[in-house]
Design a protein around this motif. Sequence first.
Motif, PDB file in Angstrom:
ATOM      1  N   LEU A 112       0.830  -1.206   0.000  1.00  0.00           N
ATOM      2  CA  LEU A 112       0.000   0.000   0.000  1.00  0.00           C
ATOM      3  C   LEU A 112       0.867   1.260   0.000  1.00  0.00           C
ATOM      4  O   LEU A 112       0.554   2.238  -0.693  1.00  0.00           O
ATOM      5  CB  LEU A 112      -0.920   0.004   1.228  1.00  0.00           C
ATOM      6  CG  LEU A 112      -2.049  -1.034   1.237  1.00  0.00           C
ATOM      7  CD1 LEU A 112      -2.805  -0.960   2.556  1.00  0.00           C
ATOM      8  CD2 LEU A 112      -2.987  -0.850   0.058  1.00  0.00           C
ATOM      9  N   ASP A 113       1.966   1.229   0.759  1.00  0.00           N
ATOM     10  CA  ASP A 113       2.873   2.380   0.759  1.00  0.00           C
ATOM     11  C   ASP A 113       3.460   2.608  -0.627  1.00  0.00           C
ATOM     12  O   ASP A 113       3.634   3.752  -1.067  1.00  0.00           O
ATOM     13  CB  ASP A 113       4.000   2.166   1.774  1.00  0.00           C
ATOM     14  CG  ASP A 113       3.514   2.259   3.215  1.00  0.00           C
ATOM     15  OD1 ASP A 113       2.430   2.833   3.432  1.00  0.00           O
ATOM     16  OD2 ASP A 113       4.216   1.753   4.113  1.00  0.00           O
ATOM     17  N   ARG A 116       0.889   4.282  -2.781  1.00  0.00           N
ATOM     18  CA  ARG A 116       0.764   5.708  -2.436  1.00  0.00           C
ATOM     19  C   ARG A 116       1.842   6.541  -3.117  1.00  0.00           C
ATOM     20  O   ARG A 116       1.597   7.677  -3.527  1.00  0.00           O
ATOM     21  CB  ARG A 116       0.851   5.888  -0.922  1.00  0.00           C
ATOM     22  CG  ARG A 116      -0.379   5.409  -0.176  1.00  0.00           C
ATOM     23  CD  ARG A 116      -0.340   5.796   1.288  1.00  0.00           C
ATOM     24  NE  ARG A 116      -1.523   5.292   1.977  1.00  0.00           N
ATOM     25  CZ  ARG A 116      -1.557   4.146   2.654  1.00  0.00           C
ATOM     26  NH1 ARG A 116      -0.467   3.399   2.734  1.00  0.00           N
ATOM     27  NH2 ARG A 116      -2.679   3.763   3.236  1.00  0.00           N
ATOM     28  N   GLU A 119       0.968   7.918  -6.637  1.00  0.00           N
ATOM     29  CA  GLU A 119       0.056   9.039  -6.865  1.00  0.00           C
ATOM     30  C   GLU A 119       0.835  10.208  -7.465  1.00  0.00           C
ATOM     31  O   GLU A 119       1.985  10.441  -7.077  1.00  0.00           O
ATOM     32  CB  GLU A 119      -0.575   9.479  -5.536  1.00  0.00           C
ATOM     33  CG  GLU A 119      -1.583   8.495  -4.955  1.00  0.00           C
ATOM     34  CD  GLU A 119      -2.966   8.622  -5.600  1.00  0.00           C
ATOM     35  OE1 GLU A 119      -3.076   9.296  -6.648  1.00  0.00           O
ATOM     36  OE2 GLU A 119      -3.917   8.040  -5.066  1.00  0.00           O
ATOM     37  N   THR A 136      -5.155   3.741  -6.787  1.00  0.00           N
ATOM     38  CA  THR A 136      -4.934   5.168  -6.594  1.00  0.00           C
ATOM     39  C   THR A 136      -6.187   5.948  -6.975  1.00  0.00           C
ATOM     40  O   THR A 136      -7.112   5.421  -7.605  1.00  0.00           O
ATOM     41  CB  THR A 136      -3.757   5.655  -7.449  1.00  0.00           C
ATOM     42  OG1 THR A 136      -4.067   5.408  -8.833  1.00  0.00           O
ATOM     43  CG2 THR A 136      -2.454   4.962  -7.086  1.00  0.00           C
ATOM     44  N   SER A 137      -6.182   7.226  -6.610  1.00  0.00           N
ATOM     45  CA  SER A 137      -7.323   8.072  -6.961  1.00  0.00           C
ATOM     46  C   SER A 137      -7.431   8.245  -8.474  1.00  0.00           C
ATOM     47  O   SER A 137      -8.529   8.401  -9.016  1.00  0.00           O
ATOM     48  CB  SER A 137      -7.200   9.431  -6.281  1.00  0.00           C
ATOM     49  OG  SER A 137      -5.988  10.070  -6.640  1.00  0.00           O
ATOM     50  N   ARG A 273      -8.562   9.632  -2.951  1.00  0.00           N
ATOM     51  CA  ARG A 273      -7.379   9.156  -2.233  1.00  0.00           C
ATOM     52  C   ARG A 273      -7.220   7.672  -2.489  1.00  0.00           C
ATOM     53  O   ARG A 273      -8.130   7.012  -3.021  1.00  0.00           O
ATOM     54  CB  ARG A 273      -7.507   9.422  -0.731  1.00  0.00           C
ATOM     55  CG  ARG A 273      -8.727   8.765  -0.097  1.00  0.00           C
ATOM     56  CD  ARG A 273      -8.875   9.159   1.357  1.00  0.00           C
ATOM     57  NE  ARG A 273     -10.072   8.564   1.947  1.00  0.00           N
ATOM     58  CZ  ARG A 273     -10.117   7.344   2.486  1.00  0.00           C
ATOM     59  NH1 ARG A 273      -9.030   6.579   2.451  1.00  0.00           N
ATOM     60  NH2 ARG A 273     -11.226   6.881   3.016  1.00  0.00           N
ATOM     61  N   LEU A 274      -6.080   7.131  -2.065  1.00  0.00           N
ATOM     62  CA  LEU A 274      -5.826   5.722  -2.220  1.00  0.00           C
ATOM     63  C   LEU A 274      -6.867   4.905  -1.451  1.00  0.00           C
ATOM     64  O   LEU A 274      -7.186   5.218  -0.310  1.00  0.00           O
ATOM     65  CB  LEU A 274      -4.431   5.373  -1.683  1.00  0.00           C
ATOM     66  CG  LEU A 274      -4.054   3.898  -1.585  1.00  0.00           C
ATOM     67  CD1 LEU A 274      -3.898   3.331  -2.993  1.00  0.00           C
ATOM     68  CD2 LEU A 274      -2.786   3.718  -0.786  1.00  0.00           C
ATOM     69  N   ARG A 275      -7.395   3.881  -2.115  1.00  0.00           N
ATOM     70  CA  ARG A 275      -8.364   3.038  -1.445  1.00  0.00           C
ATOM     71  C   ARG A 275      -7.845   1.622  -1.363  1.00  0.00           C
ATOM     72  O   ARG A 275      -7.366   1.058  -2.323  1.00  0.00           O
ATOM     73  CB  ARG A 275      -9.680   3.026  -2.217  1.00  0.00           C
ATOM     74  CG  ARG A 275     -10.460   4.323  -2.158  1.00  0.00           C
ATOM     75  CD  ARG A 275     -11.782   4.181  -2.859  1.00  0.00           C
ATOM     76  NE  ARG A 275     -12.584   3.100  -2.261  1.00  0.00           N
ATOM     77  CZ  ARG A 275     -13.603   2.517  -2.888  1.00  0.00           C
ATOM     78  NH1 ARG A 275     -13.924   2.869  -4.110  1.00  0.00           N
ATOM     79  NH2 ARG A 275     -14.292   1.566  -2.305  1.00  0.00           N
TER      80      ARG A 275
END
Length: 278
Positions: A112-113, A116, A119, A136-137, A273-275
């Motif tokens: 997940l990091d 992020r 993005e 990502t968004s 935002r990241l989901r």
Amino acid sequence: MGTPLGDFVRATRDSIQPDSLGLPERGRRRSPGLRRADLAARAGISVEYLTRIEQGRDRNPSVAVVNALADALALGPEERAHLRYLAKITGGECVAHTRPAPPPRRVRPSVLDTVRLLEPGIAVVTNRLGDILAHTSAYEAVTSGTGLLDTDTPNLTRYVFTDPRARDLFPDWDDIADEQAFDLWLGPSLENSEWLTAELASACGPDFTRRLNRHVVPRRGPLRLHHPTGCELRLVREILELPMDAQQLIVLLPADEETAAAVAGLHRRTQGRLRAIS
């Protein structure tokens, strides 16, 4: 009853024109493709043995025979890998004796990091069954209004085969459908693949089953999307395997300036935002 290995060998043989291998044309045939006798001769095995493999009556060909068939069919690297995989599961090494269960959906914190850090790029974490686990968004922006992310447990394979909006989103729907069907063979485990295919087979009917059993190894060219807003997007896919998790990190890069501008516009409209979807 056939086997995945036999189905693949037979389907590949039927798709090959003899002249592409330098073989003479021997008159009209009732079925297309390479004759069983010609393939057996090229592989150095008997026609009877090849028939047993194709019909599923021999489930344990040796490594040498599998490699000989790959050479005789002039398979590329991806097709060879798939042939070896099918030989493995046909031989029973991967046969599951437990009740099929949904695959795990957890994404490691370090993955997940990593997402992020991508993005505002377009990135998504999936498994081979098509479960969308994190994104990502920008990924949400390019799929907004398509219905793909509308459920609590979005799944790309289920979406492609059961949601009519998928045919509008993907101009190359046939190719995408073949990709999703093929990836079920490479799922995290055989029982997980069976869990999803059992659901899809009843929902999608014979077209899904036919694609699953064709074993067409996808080429995965640029991904084309027709966004509901009217944007035409062309995206290059970079797929990073996460073997520890049986997952993939897929990064989608604009293939041209028009796509980059369109993605930026969509992103501004749907700032998110990241989901992570658990």
